[in-house]
Design an enzyme around this catalytic site. Structure first.
Site, mmCIF file in Angstrom:
data_model
loop_
_atom_site.group_PDB
_atom_site.id
_atom_site.type_symbol
_atom_site.label_atom_id
_atom_site.label_comp_id
_atom_site.label_asym_id
_atom_site.label_seq_id
_atom_site.Cartn_x
_atom_site.Cartn_y
_atom_site.Cartn_z
ATOM 1 N N SER A 126 0.810 -1.221 0.000
ATOM 2 C CA SER A 126 0.000 0.000 0.000
ATOM 3 C C SER A 126 0.841 1.267 0.000
ATOM 4 C CB SER A 126 -0.871 -0.014 1.260
ATOM 5 O OG SER A 126 -1.407 1.261 1.494
ATOM 6 N N GLU A 128 0.107 3.649 1.683
ATOM 7 C CA GLU A 128 0.113 4.085 3.084
ATOM 8 C C GLU A 128 1.507 3.853 3.710
ATOM 9 O OE1 GLU A 128 -2.384 5.694 4.580
ATOM 10 O OE2 GLU A 128 -1.805 5.561 6.681
ATOM 11 N N TYR A 150 -1.637 0.508 10.727
ATOM 12 C CA TYR A 150 -1.898 -0.183 9.449
ATOM 13 C C TYR A 150 -0.686 -0.033 8.518
ATOM 14 C CZ TYR A 150 -3.712 -0.796 4.691
ATOM 15 O OH TYR A 150 -3.881 -1.173 3.382
HETATM 16 P P1 NAP Z 1 -11.583 -4.578 1.875
HETATM 17 O O1 NAP Z 1 -12.734 -4.231 0.984
HETATM 18 O O2 NAP Z 1 -11.564 -4.040 3.258
HETATM 19 O O3 NAP Z 1 -11.482 -6.185 1.922
HETATM 20 C C1 NAP Z 1 -10.680 -6.816 2.877
HETATM 21 C C2 NAP Z 1 -10.897 -8.316 2.777
HETATM 22 O O4 NAP Z 1 -10.060 -8.969 3.732
HETATM 23 C C3 NAP Z 1 -12.338 -8.775 3.071
HETATM 24 O O5 NAP Z 1 -12.678 -9.792 2.172
HETATM 25 C C4 NAP Z 1 -12.222 -9.340 4.482
HETATM 26 O O6 NAP Z 1 -13.174 -10.329 4.780
HETATM 27 C C5 NAP Z 1 -10.842 -9.966 4.406
HETATM 28 N N1 NAP Z 1 -10.254 -10.258 5.719
HETATM 29 C C6 NAP Z 1 -10.062 -9.410 6.746
HETATM 30 N N2 NAP Z 1 -9.465 -10.045 7.769
HETATM 31 C C7 NAP Z 1 -9.293 -11.332 7.382
HETATM 32 C C8 NAP Z 1 -8.736 -12.476 7.999
HETATM 33 N N3 NAP Z 1 -8.265 -12.474 9.252
HETATM 34 N N4 NAP Z 1 -8.691 -13.637 7.298
HETATM 35 C C9 NAP Z 1 -9.196 -13.694 6.039
HETATM 36 N N5 NAP Z 1 -9.754 -12.647 5.414
HETATM 37 C C10 NAP Z 1 -9.791 -11.474 6.074
HETATM 38 O O7 NAP Z 1 -10.209 -4.128 1.202
HETATM 39 P P2 NAP Z 1 -9.887 -3.759 -0.336
HETATM 40 O O8 NAP Z 1 -10.093 -2.298 -0.522
HETATM 41 O O9 NAP Z 1 -10.530 -4.730 -1.241
HETATM 42 O O10 NAP Z 1 -8.299 -3.971 -0.361
HETATM 43 C C11 NAP Z 1 -7.719 -5.234 -0.662
HETATM 44 C C12 NAP Z 1 -6.294 -5.287 -0.141
HETATM 45 O O11 NAP Z 1 -5.523 -4.240 -0.739
HETATM 46 C C13 NAP Z 1 -6.146 -5.078 1.365
HETATM 47 O O12 NAP Z 1 -5.054 -5.843 1.796
HETATM 48 C C14 NAP Z 1 -5.822 -3.589 1.492
HETATM 49 O O13 NAP Z 1 -5.129 -3.353 2.690
HETATM 50 C C15 NAP Z 1 -4.958 -3.403 0.270
HETATM 51 N N6 NAP Z 1 -4.927 -2.082 -0.325
HETATM 52 C C16 NAP Z 1 -6.104 -1.472 -0.646
HETATM 53 C C17 NAP Z 1 -6.059 -0.239 -1.278
HETATM 54 C C18 NAP Z 1 -7.337 0.467 -1.660
HETATM 55 O O14 NAP Z 1 -7.273 1.681 -1.918
HETATM 56 N N7 NAP Z 1 -8.461 -0.223 -1.762
HETATM 57 C C19 NAP Z 1 -4.820 0.358 -1.578
HETATM 58 C C20 NAP Z 1 -3.650 -0.325 -1.244
HETATM 59 C C21 NAP Z 1 -3.710 -1.551 -0.631
HETATM 60 P P3 NAP Z 1 -14.613 -9.967 5.430
HETATM 61 O O15 NAP Z 1 -15.498 -9.616 4.279
HETATM 62 O O16 NAP Z 1 -14.965 -11.244 6.098
HETATM 63 O O17 NAP Z 1 -14.399 -8.823 6.376
HETATM 64 N N1 GDD Z 2 -12.359 7.549 6.079
HETATM 65 C C1 GDD Z 2 -12.410 8.882 6.202
HETATM 66 N N2 GDD Z 2 -13.527 9.447 6.745
HETATM 67 N N3 GDD Z 2 -11.367 9.618 5.793
HETATM 68 C C2 GDD Z 2 -11.466 10.968 5.907
HETATM 69 C C3 GDD Z 2 -12.578 11.593 6.429
HETATM 70 C C4 GDD Z 2 -13.664 10.797 6.886
HETATM 71 O O1 GDD Z 2 -14.681 11.286 7.384
HETATM 72 N N4 GDD Z 2 -12.377 12.942 6.394
HETATM 73 C C5 GDD Z 2 -11.167 13.129 5.861
HETATM 74 N N5 GDD Z 2 -10.603 11.951 5.574
HETATM 75 C C6 GDD Z 2 -9.240 11.738 5.024
HETATM 76 C C7 GDD Z 2 -8.394 10.784 5.859
HETATM 77 O O2 GDD Z 2 -7.880 11.450 7.016
HETATM 78 C C8 GDD Z 2 -7.329 10.425 4.832
HETATM 79 O O3 GDD Z 2 -6.329 11.416 4.804
HETATM 80 C C9 GDD Z 2 -8.087 10.472 3.501
HETATM 81 O O4 GDD Z 2 -9.327 11.137 3.750
HETATM 82 C C10 GDD Z 2 -8.385 9.084 2.915
HETATM 83 O O5 GDD Z 2 -8.962 8.274 3.915
HETATM 84 P P1 GDD Z 2 -9.566 6.820 3.582
HETATM 85 O O6 GDD Z 2 -10.536 6.914 2.468
HETATM 86 O O7 GDD Z 2 -10.032 6.237 4.860
HETATM 87 O O8 GDD Z 2 -8.318 6.032 2.969
HETATM 88 P P2 GDD Z 2 -6.791 5.923 3.455
HETATM 89 O O9 GDD Z 2 -5.969 6.724 2.496
HETATM 90 O O10 GDD Z 2 -6.632 6.199 4.887
HETATM 91 O O11 GDD Z 2 -6.517 4.364 3.238
HETATM 92 C C11 GDD Z 2 -6.932 3.706 2.045
HETATM 93 O O12 GDD Z 2 -5.907 3.763 1.085
HETATM 94 C C12 GDD Z 2 -4.705 3.069 1.445
HETATM 95 C C13 GDD Z 2 -3.719 3.270 0.286
HETATM 96 O O13 GDD Z 2 -3.045 4.485 0.447
HETATM 97 C C14 GDD Z 2 -7.289 2.263 2.428
HETATM 98 O O14 GDD Z 2 -7.898 1.642 1.318
HETATM 99 C C15 GDD Z 2 -6.058 1.461 2.803
HETATM 100 O O15 GDD Z 2 -6.422 0.087 2.966
HETATM 101 C C16 GDD Z 2 -5.049 1.599 1.649
HETATM 102 O O16 GDD Z 2 -3.877 0.874 1.928
#
Ligand code: NAP
Ligand code: GDD
Length: 329
Positions: A126, A128, A150
């Site tokens: 990520s 992050e 995280y």
């Molecule tokens: P998500 O919608 O939160 O999905 C997370 C998945 O992980 C869900 O299927 C959840 O299952 C499963 N899970 C959680 N804990 C588990 C455990 N102990 N054992 C098995 N499964 C478990 O996340 P996403 O946005 O699709 O992201 C997918 C991956 O990419 C994650 O690793 C996230 O950290 C990473 N990532 C996401 C982003 C982004 O912007 N979306 C960016 C960079 C990296 P349940 O449905 O049962 O909760």
């Molecule tokens: N969730 C949330 N809710 N975020 C807020 C809010 C609010 O009400 N107001 C402002 N923000 C700001 C957060 O402080 C952060 O700076 C930004 O919006 C994005 O927040 P999120 O959408 O929660 O995503 P994230 O960047 O913290 O994390 C996501 O992206 C990562 C990759 O950079 C997640 O998908 C992580 O799993 C992923 O790794």
């Protein structure tokens, strides 16, 4: 024996897991999805393809379940998408986040090493990890400075993937993906929180939107584009790490302007800052340089930020009008 390629996806019930499953099915794969045992079924995002999937019970906390799944289903590719993925929750559940998001990766890698070291492995790293960014834009060579439990856990997951590649010669890749969104995004993430509230406000079902830091900037892409990059990494001749990003960054304030603007509303009439939505430490600016993925994988994003936000608002309006849960389909 079937000649179709078989892939295992952990986290198949999540946003990315559901899009990756669709993508792999389209490529002709047999798709095995690992799901956690829950008291209520949460297959909303994969319901429409459930009859084409093999769903198996397992958990990243439990290595025995991982080994059993690999032994029984013999995938050639494993995509580790499972994680405790919400950054804010990682401050209230730091140990759990470390167990799943960090050590969970070691459990999968170890199971692969012991059951079938020929398996190709994808780790969901990520942006992050860049946290308090040391360079703008961020590349595969930018040093990490995580700012949340995280982010720290993802740095561990990233390095253990590199370490198992170097120690055991596993085909293990790490995709350093910047934020990516879609109508299937969890409602707690800021893009979906905003688009869902815009839809509710437009339909007269809400009148205010509490948010945290409006100045945070993110490189927001479209999730289906990003799962394609995961697959491309595992088709290369050699395992490697890749940044996947659009190269554009926008503030939360701009997100509000675009989302409210798409239905003819002025965001400043509805949004207020709620201190509970602020974080103990913030990642102020993320913007990725995906030149390596473009050059080596031939990857490029296909949907702009504005198009994606518009799509999310429309999906939320549609879901609310038909009284469906918005976050899933
Ligand atoms: P998500 O919608 O939160 O999905 C997370 C998945 O992980 C869900 O299927 C959840 O299952 C499963 N899970 C959680 N804990 C588990 C455990 N102990 N054992 C098995 N499964 C478990 O996340 P996403 O946005 O699709 O992201 C997918 C991956 O990419 C994650 O690793 C996230 O950290 C990473 N990532 C996401 C982003 C982004 O912007 N979306 C960016 C960079 C990296 P349940 O449905 O049962 O909760
Ligand atoms: N969730 C949330 N809710 N975020 C807020 C809010 C609010 O009400 N107001 C402002 N923000 C700001 C957060 O402080 C952060 O700076 C930004 O919006 C994005 O927040 P999120 O959408 O929660 O995503 P994230 O960047 O913290 O994390 C996501 O992206 C990562 C990759 O950079 C997640 O998908 C992580 O799993 C992923 O790794």
């Amino acid at each position: 024996m079937s000649r179709r390629k078989r892939a295992l996806i952990t986290g198949i019930t999540g946003q990315d897991g559901s899009y990756l499953a669709e993508f792999l099915l389209d490529q002709g794969y047999e798709v095995v999805g690992m799901v956690r045992r829950t008291s209520t079924v949460n297959f909303d995002r994969i319901q429409h393809i459930q009859d084409k999937l093999t769903l198996v019970a397992g958990d990243l906390m439990d290595e025995v379940s991982l080994m059993a799944i690999l032994k029984e289903h013999r995938p050639q590719e494993v995509y580790n998408l499972a994680a405790q993925s919400f950054v804010k929750t990682s401050w209230t559940q730091p140990v759990f986040t470390g167990e799943v998001t960090a050590l969970g990766v070691t459990r999968v890698l170890d199971a692969i090493r012991m059951v079938d070291p020929e398996i190709r492995f994808y780790q969901a790293s990520s942006s992050e990890m860049f946290g308090k960014v040391q360079q703008v834009p961020q590349t595969e060579r930018t040093p990490y400075y995580p700012r949340s439990p995280y982010g720290v856990a993802k740095v561990y997951g990233h390095w253990i993937t590199v370490n198992y590649r170097e120690s055991y010669d596993l085909f293990a890749c790490s995709g350093i993906l910047f934020n990516h969104e879609s109508p299937r995004r969890g409602l707690e993430f800021v893009t979906h929180k905003v688009t869902y509230h815009v839809a509710k406000i437009k339909l007269g079902l809400a009148d205010r939107l509490p948010l945290g830091n409006l100045e945070a900037q993110r490189d927001w892409g479209y999730a289906p584009d990003y799962v394609r990059a995961m697959w491309l990494m595992l088709q290369e001749d050699h395992p490697d790490d890749y940044v996947v990003a659009t190269g554009e960054t926008h503030s939360v304030r701009r997100l509000c302007e675009v989302a409210f603007g798409s239905v003819g509303l002025n965001w400043e009439d509805y949004v207020y800052v709620n201190p509970d939505d602020l974080r103990p430490a913030e990642v102020d600016l993320l913007v990725g340089d995906a030149s390596k993925a473009r050059r080596e994988l031939g990857w490029a994003p296909t949907v702009t930020f504005e198009q994606m936000i518009q799509m999310m608002v429309e999906a939320d309006l549609e879901a609310l009008r038909s009284q469906r849960q918005p976050m899933r389909l």
